[in-house]
Motif scaffolding. Structure first.
Motif, PDB file in Angstrom:
ATOM      1  N   UNK A  19      19.421  16.762  -3.301  1.00 48.31           N
ATOM      2  CA  UNK A  19      20.166  17.689  -2.595  1.00 48.31           C
ATOM      3  C   UNK A  19      19.573  19.049  -2.575  1.00 48.31           C
ATOM      4  N   UNK A  20      18.917  19.471  -3.590  1.00 48.07           N
ATOM      5  CA  UNK A  20      18.621  21.036  -3.912  1.00 48.07           C
ATOM      6  C   UNK A  20      17.271  20.951  -3.272  1.00 48.07           C
ATOM      7  N   UNK A  21      16.367  20.098  -3.380  1.00 44.01           N
ATOM      8  CA  UNK A  21      15.072  20.005  -2.586  1.00 44.01           C
ATOM      9  C   UNK A  21      15.070  19.939  -1.177  1.00 44.01           C
ATOM     10  N   UNK A  22      16.097  19.163  -0.594  1.00 38.67           N
ATOM     11  CA  UNK A  22      16.356  19.080   0.908  1.00 38.67           C
ATOM     12  C   UNK A  22      17.109  20.591   1.299  1.00 38.67           C
ATOM     13  N   UNK A  33       3.975  21.171 -13.409  1.00 39.52           N
ATOM     14  CA  UNK A  33       4.185  21.473 -12.278  1.00 39.52           C
ATOM     15  C   UNK A  33       5.473  21.364 -11.899  1.00 39.52           C
ATOM     16  N   UNK A  34       6.191  20.120 -12.196  1.00 33.09           N
ATOM     17  CA  UNK A  34       7.611  19.791 -11.784  1.00 33.09           C
ATOM     18  C   UNK A  34       8.623  20.846 -12.430  1.00 33.09           C
ATOM     19  N   UNK A  35       8.330  21.114 -13.513  1.00 30.02           N
ATOM     20  CA  UNK A  35       9.376  22.474 -13.933  1.00 30.02           C
ATOM     21  C   UNK A  35       9.334  23.428 -13.442  1.00 30.02           C
ATOM     22  N   UNK A  36       8.172  23.859 -12.991  1.00 27.53           N
ATOM     23  CA  UNK A  36       7.660  25.003 -12.211  1.00 27.53           C
ATOM     24  C   UNK A  36       8.557  25.032 -10.609  1.00 27.53           C
ATOM     25  N   UNK A  37       8.357  23.901 -10.214  1.00 28.22           N
ATOM     26  CA  UNK A  37       9.181  23.665  -9.138  1.00 28.22           C
ATOM     27  C   UNK A  37      10.651  24.135  -8.986  1.00 28.22           C
ATOM     28  N   UNK A  38      11.273  23.577 -10.079  1.00 25.62           N
ATOM     29  CA  UNK A  38      12.524  23.862 -10.299  1.00 25.62           C
ATOM     30  C   UNK A  38      12.928  25.282 -10.577  1.00 25.62           C
ATOM     31  N   UNK A  39      12.023  26.010 -11.474  1.00 20.79           N
ATOM     32  CA  UNK A  39      12.248  27.315 -11.689  1.00 20.79           C
ATOM     33  C   UNK A  39      11.862  28.148 -10.732  1.00 20.79           C
ATOM     34  N   UNK A  40      10.900  27.804  -9.845  1.00 23.19           N
ATOM     35  CA  UNK A  40      11.009  28.622  -8.579  1.00 23.19           C
ATOM     36  C   UNK A  40      11.995  28.430  -7.699  1.00 23.19           C
ATOM     37  N   UNK A  41      12.939  27.104  -7.503  1.00 21.32           N
ATOM     38  CA  UNK A  41      13.995  27.150  -6.797  1.00 21.32           C
ATOM     39  C   UNK A  41      15.097  27.845  -7.285  1.00 21.32           C
ATOM     40  N   UNK A  42      15.044  28.304  -8.370  1.00 21.08           N
ATOM     41  CA  UNK A  42      16.083  28.834  -9.038  1.00 21.08           C
ATOM     42  C   UNK A  42      16.158  30.302  -8.936  1.00 21.08           C
ATOM     43  N   UNK A  61       1.406  26.405  -6.230  1.00 14.99           N
ATOM     44  CA  UNK A  61       1.135  25.412  -7.450  1.00 14.99           C
ATOM     45  C   UNK A  61      -0.489  24.962  -7.144  1.00 14.99           C
ATOM     46  N   UNK A  62      -0.665  24.387  -5.700  1.00 16.83           N
ATOM     47  CA  UNK A  62      -1.934  24.288  -5.464  1.00 16.83           C
ATOM     48  C   UNK A  62      -2.298  22.897  -5.769  1.00 16.83           C
ATOM     49  N   UNK A  63      -1.327  22.127  -6.396  1.00 15.35           N
ATOM     50  CA  UNK A  63      -1.716  20.730  -6.617  1.00 15.35           C
ATOM     51  C   UNK A  63      -0.374  19.895  -6.474  1.00 15.35           C
ATOM     52  N   UNK A  64      -0.127  18.754  -6.770  1.00 11.09           N
ATOM     53  CA  UNK A  64       0.717  17.802  -6.406  1.00 11.09           C
ATOM     54  C   UNK A  64       1.969  17.849  -7.558  1.00 11.09           C
ATOM     55  N   UNK A  65       3.100  18.177  -7.020  1.00 10.17           N
ATOM     56  CA  UNK A  65       4.082  17.905  -8.188  1.00 10.17           C
ATOM     57  C   UNK A  65       4.996  16.583  -7.721  1.00 10.17           C
ATOM     58  N   UNK A  66       4.565  15.505  -8.470  1.00  9.47           N
ATOM     59  CA  UNK A  66       4.824  14.336  -8.148  1.00  9.47           C
ATOM     60  C   UNK A  66       6.517  13.959  -7.951  1.00  9.47           C
ATOM     61  N   UNK A  67       7.266  15.026  -9.050  1.00  7.12           N
ATOM     62  CA  UNK A  67       8.567  14.747  -8.953  1.00  7.12           C
ATOM     63  C   UNK A  67       9.330  14.748  -7.636  1.00  7.12           C
ATOM     64  N   UNK A  68       8.632  15.647  -6.743  1.00  3.20           N
ATOM     65  CA  UNK A  68       9.463  15.920  -5.439  1.00  3.20           C
ATOM     66  C   UNK A  68       9.684  14.740  -4.814  1.00  3.20           C
ATOM     67  N   UNK A  69       8.520  14.070  -4.486  1.00  4.08           N
ATOM     68  CA  UNK A  69       8.430  12.676  -3.720  1.00  4.08           C
ATOM     69  C   UNK A  69       9.167  11.464  -4.526  1.00  4.08           C
ATOM     70  N   UNK A  70       8.959  11.485  -5.762  1.00  6.59           N
ATOM     71  CA  UNK A  70       9.699  10.694  -6.603  1.00  6.59           C
ATOM     72  C   UNK A  70      11.403  11.019  -6.427  1.00  6.59           C
ATOM     73  N   UNK A  71      11.663  12.016  -6.477  1.00  5.68           N
ATOM     74  CA  UNK A  71      13.241  12.242  -6.344  1.00  5.68           C
ATOM     75  C   UNK A  71      13.866  11.750  -4.892  1.00  5.68           C
ATOM     76  N   UNK A 107      24.219  23.189  -7.609  1.00  6.94           N
ATOM     77  CA  UNK A 107      23.463  21.810  -8.309  1.00  6.94           C
ATOM     78  C   UNK A 107      24.055  21.705  -9.700  1.00  6.94           C
ATOM     79  N   UNK A 108      24.074  22.799 -10.347  1.00  5.87           N
ATOM     80  CA  UNK A 108      24.467  23.079 -11.628  1.00  5.87           C
ATOM     81  C   UNK A 108      26.011  22.597 -11.824  1.00  5.87           C
TER      82      UNK A 108
END
Length: 314
Positions: A283-286, A230-239, A251-261, A294-295
């Motif tokens: 910075x990207x998530x915000x 799910x976390x990979x898909x968050x980054x892929x979608x942002x790209x 996703x319909x479910x939790x991507x814990x990496x967002x909160x963790x970041x 970011x790259x």
């Protein structure tokens, strides 16, 4: 002869269901409790030898409070398979349970465990970590099978943080793949993420060696290599130019990496821990920067020897 136990799994999502099935297949007595289900929590855990918590990070502190009211037996082993950091206290799930239940054995389960593959019966391995050897032995017996190999570790902090911090990296790798930057860039990103994870982990009391095992490097590789994460898909979608809210809805479910970041960067700012990859993901998530920026931010950092980061211990 393999030991069996009465197991209560708290959480009826994909991972909770997979863990319940693994224990059931091994001949254990298993029940699943869900906040949306009809069963009472106190009844569900009353006779349990093992209580497996597989709920999202945002609900862990409240669940610990509910279990306290439910008068959990001091002999019951609490196993956490949640990966994240509490936004208010920066505590990991095991730390929350340890603070709430100082007399109970606490075990962490973490590793390269994509639930869909485990549900399909594909072979996998994991780590259970604790300072309580007897608890480790029972949990290992309950979950080990021909398709699910369980290793033990004396470093619950490291096992838990490996599984937690790799979710941030998975978002970054998803961005890398979404921008079609190639295998060279992806390999460099994953490799450079390891010393960053080490710096945070050691600062929080983890052992270095744990991050090169299944719950560290193993989980990192699995989460950064495919669309099942799910976390990979968050980054892929942002790209791809999607908004974060849209991605999370899809996703319909939790991507814990967002909160963790967010929690990680706040902690790093407060305690002076260098986390360049997490900082760009933050910075990207915000919505402060674009995926391309970011790259570029990572590529334009000061030139230095590789070893200066690999040797960093705090």
């Amino acid at each position: 002869m393999k030991q069996t136990a009465r197991v209560t799994v708290l959480g009826a999502g994909a991972w909770g269901t997979a863990l319940a099935r693994l224990a059931l297949t091994n001949g254990n007595q298993v029940q699943i409790w869900s906040r949306r289900g009809p069963s009472d929590l106190a009844t569900a855990v009353a006779d349990a030898d093992i209580v497996m918590s597989v709920i999202s990070m945002k609900g862990v502190a409240a669940l610990a409070g509910q279990l306290q009211v439910a008068n959990l037996k001091p002999s019951t082993i609490l196993v956490t398979a949640t990966k994240g950091l509490d936004p208010e206290t920066t505590r990991t799930p095991s730390r929350i349970f340890r603070d709430t239940f100082p007399d109970n054995p606490i075990v962490v389960m973490s590793g390269p465990n994509l639930s869909k593959e485990i549900e399909a019966g594909l072979p996998a391995a994991t780590v259970v970590a604790s300072t309580d050897v007897d608890a480790l032995t029972l949990v290992q017996q309950v979950y080990s099978s021909e398709t699910f190999r369980v290793y033990t570790s004396p470093d619950p902090v490291g096992a838990e943080l490996g599984g937690t911090l790799k979710n941030v990296v998975a978002i970054a790798v998803g961005v890398c793949d979404g921008l079609k930057l190639g295998s060279n860039a992806k390999a460099a990103l994953i490799t450079r993420a390891i010393p960053e994870m080490l710096r945070v982990g050691v600062h929080m009391g983890a052992q270095v060696e744990t991050f090169y095992g299944l719950s560290g490097l193993g989980d990192l590789l699995a989460t950064c290599d495919g669309t099942l994460s799910r976390n990979y898909r968050v980054g892929y979608g942002l790209a791809q130019g999607k908004k974060l809210d849209q991605i999370l809805d899809e996703l319909g479910s939790t991507a814990e990496g967002v909160n963790t970041t967010h929690v990680l960067v706040d902690m790093a700012n407060r305690e002076g821990i260098p986390v360049p990859i997490a900082r760009q993901v933050h910075r990207l998530l915000r919505g402060v920067i674009t995926p391309q920026a970011a790259v570029e931010g990572l590529m334009e950092r000061e030139l230095k020897p590789e070893a200066c980061d690999l040797k960093a211990r705090n």
